[in-house]
Write an enzyme that holds these catalytic residues in place. Structure first.
Site, PDB file in Angstrom:
ATOM      1  N   CYS A 141     -34.218 -19.883  17.388  1.00  9.69           N
ATOM      2  CA  CYS A 141     -33.342 -20.757  16.824  1.00  9.69           C
ATOM      3  C   CYS A 141     -32.264 -19.864  15.914  1.00  9.69           C
ATOM      4  O   CYS A 141     -32.720 -19.607  14.856  1.00  9.69           O
ATOM      5  CB  CYS A 141     -33.676 -21.867  15.953  1.00  9.69           C
ATOM      6  SG  CYS A 141     -32.773 -22.869  15.220  1.00  9.69           S
ATOM      7  N   CYS A 144     -31.419 -21.651  12.658  1.00 11.00           N
ATOM      8  CA  CYS A 144     -32.239 -21.525  11.606  1.00 11.00           C
ATOM      9  C   CYS A 144     -32.807 -20.170  11.060  1.00 11.00           C
ATOM     10  O   CYS A 144     -32.716 -20.121   9.697  1.00 11.00           O
ATOM     11  CB  CYS A 144     -33.576 -22.023  12.378  1.00 11.00           C
ATOM     12  SG  CYS A 144     -33.736 -23.517  13.192  1.00 11.00           S
ATOM     13  N   ASP A 145     -32.642 -19.263  11.776  1.00  6.87           N
ATOM     14  CA  ASP A 145     -32.813 -18.012  11.272  1.00  6.87           C
ATOM     15  C   ASP A 145     -31.925 -16.642  11.248  1.00  6.87           C
ATOM     16  O   ASP A 145     -32.092 -15.485  10.763  1.00  6.87           O
ATOM     17  CB  ASP A 145     -34.131 -17.410  12.188  1.00  6.87           C
ATOM     18  CG  ASP A 145     -35.206 -18.344  12.193  1.00  6.87           C
ATOM     19  OD1 ASP A 145     -35.487 -18.888  11.203  1.00  6.87           O
ATOM     20  OD2 ASP A 145     -35.979 -18.451  13.142  1.00  6.87           O
TER      21      ASP A 145
END
Length: 313
Positions: A141, A144-145
């Site tokens: 993701c 997300c990261d």
């Protein structure tokens, strides 16, 4: 104990199948509403956030929070209000009559309503190194990261819309993005291809597959192989983003409720499924956003809808 008896049954107001942000948020709301709530968590409880080292984009934590800690906090809150949890997998359901039945091995649990929050799983390459380095440079993701890879070199594996969307998101922060694809052209939509081609940070490695992700405690590189010649070569990188698709965890619901061609639960009015009294929240239905906060919001909606449904009896 009575619970070990084969065929043992217990009636709940709400049975929640799944224990990620959607399921546990739903449990907080239903149990706080004084509804007898059971969470069938799955053997690996907590969802995908249990594999996330640090979460920086969930509201309320300015310094970030570890994924497992966030899920532990959510469960503690649901448990505080009286929710029960079974740390096993639901193995079958019977949604053809009421009360609904959810099987966990040989045990049957009955619910006046059900909330499906089983999520979706990212498709994986199947490498030992991929599993070992999840949260240590291997990610599924970019949203997300990506922030963890500012100015760094990253690899995106895949050639569809998801892969190019990941590459574009990463290009805003990473120093260099290479897309590795096993074919000689992308499957992504034309508009995404055009955007990627205009981004100077994004490059492509065609007709290539991943043999190994290199590094012991963190990603240090990747071993690749050409499809046509099988020649191997290595690249230094700081992160590897696997973007080859997701698979909804909905196998036990086939033939019980309406699913789309990809296996996602079809929702009407956001949380209602094709069976009255059965609701859905999170990635089992949402194949677009796939964020912890959107899953939590959907869990809230499903819980409120279930509460309203039960109040109409």
């Amino acid at each position: 104990m009575e619970k070990s008896l084969e065929g043992w049954q217990k009636l709940y107001d709400v049975i929640i199948i799944g224990s990620g942000p959607a399921g546990l948020t739903a449990a907080i709301y239903t149990s706080r509403a004084n509804l007898k709530t059971l969470v069938i968590s799955g053997a690996m409880w907590g969802g995908q956030l249990m594999l996330t080292v640090e979460v920086e984009n969930f509201p309320g934590f300015k310094d970030g929070i570890l994924g497992p800690d966030l899920m532990q906090n959510m469960w503690g809150q649901a448990e505080h209000f009286g929710a029960e949890m079974i740390f096993e997998d639901a193995t079958a359901v019977d949604l053809s009559s009421k009360p609904f039945k959810v099987m966990v091995g040989t045990k049957a649990y009955e619910g006046k309503s059900v909330i499906i929050a089983t999520g979706a799983s990212p498709k994986r390459l199947g490498l030992e190194s991929e599993q070992r380095l999840v949260g240590r440079g291997v990610s599924f993701c970019a949203t997300c990261d990506a922030a963890f890879f500012k100015g760094k070199k990253v690899i995106v594996v895949g050639g569809g819309d998801t892969a190019i969307e990941e590459a574009l998101a990463l290009s805003k922060l990473a120093g260099e993005v290479k897309v590795v694809h096993r074919r000689d052209k992308l499957r992504a939509s034309k508009i995404l291809q055009e955007r990627a081609s205009r981004e100077p940070k994004i490059g492509f490695i065609w007709n290539t597959t991943v043999r190994e992700i290199l590094g012991e405690d963190k990603v240090e590189g990747i071993k690749l192989a050409k499809v046509d010649s099988d020649d191997e070569f290595e690249l230094i990188c700081d992160g590897v983003f696997i973007a080859i698709g997701h698979k909804p965890n909905t196998e036990i619901f086939q033939g019980q409720i309406e699913l789309d061609e990809a296996g996602y639960v079809v929702a009407k009015n956001e949380t209602k499924t094709s069976v009255e009294g059965v609701f859905v929240a999170g990635d089992a239905q949402d194949h677009r956003y796939r964020q912890a906060i959107t899953a939590a919001g959907a869990g809230c909606k499903a819980a409120l809808d279930a509460e309203k449904y039960l109040g109409e009896f």
